[in-house]
Motif scaffolding. Structure first.
Motif, PDB file in Angstrom:
ATOM      1  N   GLU A   9       6.925   3.325  -2.964  1.00  0.00           N
ATOM      2  CA  GLU A   9       6.904   4.777  -3.017  1.00  0.00           C
ATOM      3  C   GLU A   9       5.458   5.234  -2.891  1.00  0.00           C
ATOM      4  N   THR A  10       5.227   6.324  -2.146  1.00  0.00           N
ATOM      5  CA  THR A  10       3.871   6.832  -1.986  1.00  0.00           C
ATOM      6  C   THR A  10       3.878   8.334  -1.771  1.00  0.00           C
ATOM      7  N   GLN A  11       2.807   8.962  -2.171  1.00  0.00           N
ATOM      8  CA  GLN A  11       2.594  10.382  -1.922  1.00  0.00           C
ATOM      9  C   GLN A  11       1.880  10.513  -0.579  1.00  0.00           C
ATOM     10  N   SER A  68      17.780  11.500   2.353  1.00  0.00           N
ATOM     11  CA  SER A  68      17.693  10.055   2.410  1.00  0.00           C
ATOM     12  C   SER A  68      18.412   9.586   3.669  1.00  0.00           C
ATOM     13  N   ARG A  92       6.744  13.037  -0.943  1.00  0.00           N
ATOM     14  CA  ARG A  92       6.875  11.689  -1.472  1.00  0.00           C
ATOM     15  C   ARG A  92       7.842  10.927  -0.586  1.00  0.00           C
ATOM     16  N   SER A  94       9.777   7.214  -0.117  1.00  0.00           N
ATOM     17  CA  SER A  94      10.130   5.963  -0.788  1.00  0.00           C
ATOM     18  C   SER A  94      11.026   5.141   0.130  1.00  0.00           C
ATOM     19  N   ASP A  96      13.486   1.697   0.090  1.00  0.00           N
ATOM     20  CA  ASP A  96      14.201   0.695  -0.697  1.00  0.00           C
ATOM     21  C   ASP A  96      14.829  -0.307   0.265  1.00  0.00           C
TER      22      ASP A  96
END
Length: 122
Positions: A9-11, A68, A92, A94, A96
């Motif tokens: 996850e990153t901003q 998503s 943000r 992310s 997975d």
């Protein structure tokens, strides 16, 4: 990469002072083995993933837009609209990792994917 729950996850900096649409495309539809994306024998050469975007937008009141997409959807491009708002606080992202489809897991080696994000004013 076979453990459940792996991800990142990153901003990301994003400022856009007009309403916009964002298109996110994945080049391969998953993390693909660099030389054998179709796998070999019982081993898979592709690892699916999901990518989520969460973005605060202002109308002037702030709301959060989130979407998503799975890696297969990103082959044709996932689209997010700011719904008439503007973005001033970044977003943000992310990722997975999913489960390999091969009966024996993933083929050993290097894997890659290229994700392109395009922002277009409305």
């Amino acid at each position: 990469m076979e453990r459940r729950g792996l991800g990142a996850e990153t901003q990301v900096a994003l400022d856009c002072n007009v309403p916009f649409t964002m298109t996110i495309k994945g080049a391969r539809g998953g993390l693909a083995h660099t030389t054998m994306p179709n796998g070999q024998g019982p081993y898979s050469g592709m690892l699916p993933y999901s990518l989520a975007v969460e973005m605060p937008v202002r109308f002037p009141a702030q709301q959060t837009i989130s979407r998503s997409f799975n890696s297969r959807q990103l082959l044709s491009g996932g689209v997010i609209s700011s719904n008439g708002g503007i973005a001033t606080d970044g977003m943000r992202l992310s990722v997975d990792l999913g489960q390999p489809s091969g009966e024996a897991g993933l083929l050993a080696g290097d894997y890659s994917e290229t994700i392109t994000i395009t922002v277009s004013p409305l």
